[in-house]
Scaffold this motif. Sequence first.
Motif, PDB file in Angstrom:
ATOM      1  N   ALA A  35       0.567  -1.294   0.029  1.00 26.45           N
ATOM      2  CA  ALA A  35      -0.056  -0.107   0.139  1.00 26.45           C
ATOM      3  C   ALA A  35       0.365   1.317   0.173  1.00 26.45           C
ATOM      4  O   ALA A  35       1.803   1.080   0.217  1.00 26.45           O
ATOM      5  CB  ALA A  35      -1.106   0.167   1.046  1.00 26.45           C
ATOM      6  N   TRP A  36       0.250   2.473  -0.203  1.00 28.79           N
ATOM      7  CA  TRP A  36       0.581   3.660   0.010  1.00 28.79           C
ATOM      8  C   TRP A  36      -0.028   4.455   0.770  1.00 28.79           C
ATOM      9  O   TRP A  36      -1.972   4.084   1.254  1.00 28.79           O
ATOM     10  CB  TRP A  36       0.985   3.895  -1.316  1.00 28.79           C
ATOM     11  N   TYR A  37       0.747   4.694   1.679  1.00 28.66           N
ATOM     12  CA  TYR A  37      -0.137   6.486   2.613  1.00 28.66           C
ATOM     13  C   TYR A  37       0.210   7.286   2.442  1.00 28.66           C
ATOM     14  O   TYR A  37       1.710   7.747   1.854  1.00 28.66           O
ATOM     15  CB  TYR A  37       0.482   5.651   3.748  1.00 28.66           C
ATOM     16  N   ARG A  38       0.075   8.686   3.035  1.00 30.23           N
ATOM     17  CA  ARG A  38       0.562   9.857   3.268  1.00 30.23           C
ATOM     18  C   ARG A  38       0.519   9.961   4.650  1.00 30.23           C
ATOM     19  O   ARG A  38      -0.798  10.160   5.185  1.00 30.23           O
ATOM     20  CB  ARG A  38       0.321  10.695   1.549  1.00 30.23           C
ATOM     21  N   THR A  85      -0.378  17.385  -1.092  1.00 27.92           N
ATOM     22  CA  THR A  85       0.938  17.641  -0.121  1.00 27.92           C
ATOM     23  C   THR A  85       0.805  16.690   0.867  1.00 27.92           C
ATOM     24  O   THR A  85       0.164  16.949   1.946  1.00 27.92           O
ATOM     25  CB  THR A  85       0.870  19.166  -0.034  1.00 27.92           C
ATOM     26  N   ALA A  86       1.918  15.761   0.766  1.00 25.81           N
ATOM     27  CA  ALA A  86       2.230  15.002   1.483  1.00 25.81           C
ATOM     28  C   ALA A  86       3.676  14.692   1.928  1.00 25.81           C
ATOM     29  O   ALA A  86       3.958  14.196   0.684  1.00 25.81           O
ATOM     30  CB  ALA A  86       0.605  14.430   1.916  1.00 25.81           C
ATOM     31  N   VAL A  87       3.692  13.787   2.964  1.00 22.92           N
ATOM     32  CA  VAL A  87       4.965  12.995   2.488  1.00 22.92           C
ATOM     33  C   VAL A  87       4.630  11.452   2.194  1.00 22.92           C
ATOM     34  O   VAL A  87       3.534  10.569   3.006  1.00 22.92           O
ATOM     35  CB  VAL A  87       5.755  12.535   3.864  1.00 22.92           C
ATOM     36  N   TYR A  88       4.878  10.692   1.373  1.00 18.12           N
ATOM     37  CA  TYR A  88       4.117   9.745   0.651  1.00 18.12           C
ATOM     38  C   TYR A  88       4.998   8.075   1.299  1.00 18.12           C
ATOM     39  O   TYR A  88       6.414   8.034   0.709  1.00 18.12           O
ATOM     40  CB  TYR A  88       3.905   9.279  -0.781  1.00 18.12           C
ATOM     41  N   TYR A  89       4.248   7.203   2.226  1.00 20.25           N
ATOM     42  CA  TYR A  89       4.975   6.463   2.622  1.00 20.25           C
ATOM     43  C   TYR A  89       4.309   5.018   1.929  1.00 20.25           C
ATOM     44  O   TYR A  89       3.217   4.605   1.335  1.00 20.25           O
ATOM     45  CB  TYR A  89       4.853   5.819   4.439  1.00 20.25           C
ATOM     46  N   CYS A  90       5.594   3.878   1.540  1.00 22.52           N
ATOM     47  CA  CYS A  90       5.057   2.913   0.623  1.00 22.52           C
ATOM     48  C   CYS A  90       5.159   1.194   1.876  1.00 22.52           C
ATOM     49  O   CYS A  90       5.957   1.726   3.218  1.00 22.52           O
ATOM     50  CB  CYS A  90       5.844   2.397   0.261  1.00 22.52           C
ATOM     51  N   ILE A  97       4.943  -9.492   8.979  1.00 26.54           N
ATOM     52  CA  ILE A  97       6.001  -8.038   9.582  1.00 26.54           C
ATOM     53  C   ILE A  97       4.984  -6.789   8.974  1.00 26.54           C
ATOM     54  O   ILE A  97       5.366  -7.145   6.964  1.00 26.54           O
ATOM     55  CB  ILE A  97       7.412  -8.666   9.381  1.00 26.54           C
ATOM     56  N   ASP A  98       4.688  -6.218   9.785  1.00 22.20           N
ATOM     57  CA  ASP A  98       4.867  -5.002   8.175  1.00 22.20           C
ATOM     58  C   ASP A  98       5.880  -4.615   8.369  1.00 22.20           C
ATOM     59  O   ASP A  98       7.179  -4.105   8.861  1.00 22.20           O
ATOM     60  CB  ASP A  98       3.887  -3.887   9.232  1.00 22.20           C
ATOM     61  N   TYR A  99       6.138  -3.859   6.683  1.00 20.85           N
ATOM     62  CA  TYR A  99       7.514  -2.765   5.951  1.00 20.85           C
ATOM     63  C   TYR A  99       6.936  -1.852   6.375  1.00 20.85           C
ATOM     64  O   TYR A  99       6.372  -1.606   5.364  1.00 20.85           O
ATOM     65  CB  TYR A  99       8.012  -3.499   5.038  1.00 20.85           C
ATOM     66  N   TRP A 100       7.884  -0.334   6.513  1.00 13.69           N
ATOM     67  CA  TRP A 100       7.512   0.835   5.849  1.00 13.69           C
ATOM     68  C   TRP A 100       8.902   1.680   5.531  1.00 13.69           C
ATOM     69  O   TRP A 100       9.916   1.399   5.759  1.00 13.69           O
ATOM     70  CB  TRP A 100       6.807   1.399   7.538  1.00 13.69           C
ATOM     71  N   GLY A 101       8.768   2.016   4.568  1.00 14.97           N
ATOM     72  CA  GLY A 101       9.547   2.505   4.143  1.00 14.97           C
ATOM     73  C   GLY A 101      10.008   4.456   4.486  1.00 14.97           C
ATOM     74  O   GLY A 101       9.009   4.568   5.548  1.00 14.97           O
ATOM     75  N   GLN A 102      10.661   4.839   3.808  1.00  9.12           N
ATOM     76  CA  GLN A 102      11.404   6.352   4.977  1.00  9.12           C
ATOM     77  C   GLN A 102      10.528   7.362   4.516  1.00  9.12           C
ATOM     78  O   GLN A 102      10.004   8.454   4.873  1.00  9.12           O
ATOM     79  CB  GLN A 102      12.913   6.386   4.514  1.00  9.12           C
ATOM     80  N   GLY A 103       9.934   7.801   3.151  1.00 13.60           N
ATOM     81  CA  GLY A 103       8.788   8.224   2.547  1.00 13.60           C
ATOM     82  C   GLY A 103       9.652   8.953   1.507  1.00 13.60           C
ATOM     83  O   GLY A 103      10.694   9.820   1.912  1.00 13.60           O
ATOM     84  N   VAL A 106       6.001  14.757  -1.524  1.00 11.07           N
ATOM     85  CA  VAL A 106       5.142  15.300  -2.679  1.00 11.07           C
ATOM     86  C   VAL A 106       4.155  16.721  -2.441  1.00 11.07           C
ATOM     87  O   VAL A 106       4.480  16.910  -1.301  1.00 11.07           O
ATOM     88  CB  VAL A 106       3.996  14.921  -2.722  1.00 11.07           C
ATOM     89  N   THR A 107       5.357  17.504  -2.522  1.00 10.24           N
ATOM     90  CA  THR A 107       4.117  19.255  -2.995  1.00 10.24           C
ATOM     91  C   THR A 107       3.746  19.338  -4.371  1.00 10.24           C
ATOM     92  O   THR A 107       4.095  19.303  -5.692  1.00 10.24           O
ATOM     93  CB  THR A 107       5.743  20.043  -2.625  1.00 10.24           C
TER      94      THR A 107
END
Length: 110
Positions: A35-38, A85-90, A97-103, A106-107
């Motif tokens: 998923a992508w979150y922001r 506009t936000a920081v988008y996270y993968c 296990i849940d894995y997340w990117g650093q973000g 996007v402006t």
Amino acid sequence: QMQLVESGGGLVQPGGSLRLSCAASGSITSANYAAWYRQAPGKQRELVAAITSDNNKTFGRFTIFRDNAKNTVSLQMNSLKPEDTAVYYCQMYLAGIDYWGQGTQVTVSS
């Protein structure tokens, strides 16, 4: 330990497009969910788009893609608005296990 690295963010004018990419350090074939979150300043993190292991995906303004051969998950964003506009996270869920990117930032601004 899986690592996720997002790329493709930046400054874009309203109405423009961006394609974000999330590269995984290992195979994502077995990832149940990606998923992508922001998260915008002062707001809670929110789900943007999601895709399952059998390519069932959410439908919204943005489109998520999954390429198991390249171990990447992408987000195509069209007709961007300032409120995007936000920081988008993968995010990926793999083997419990849940894995997340650093973000990636996007402006959307003129």
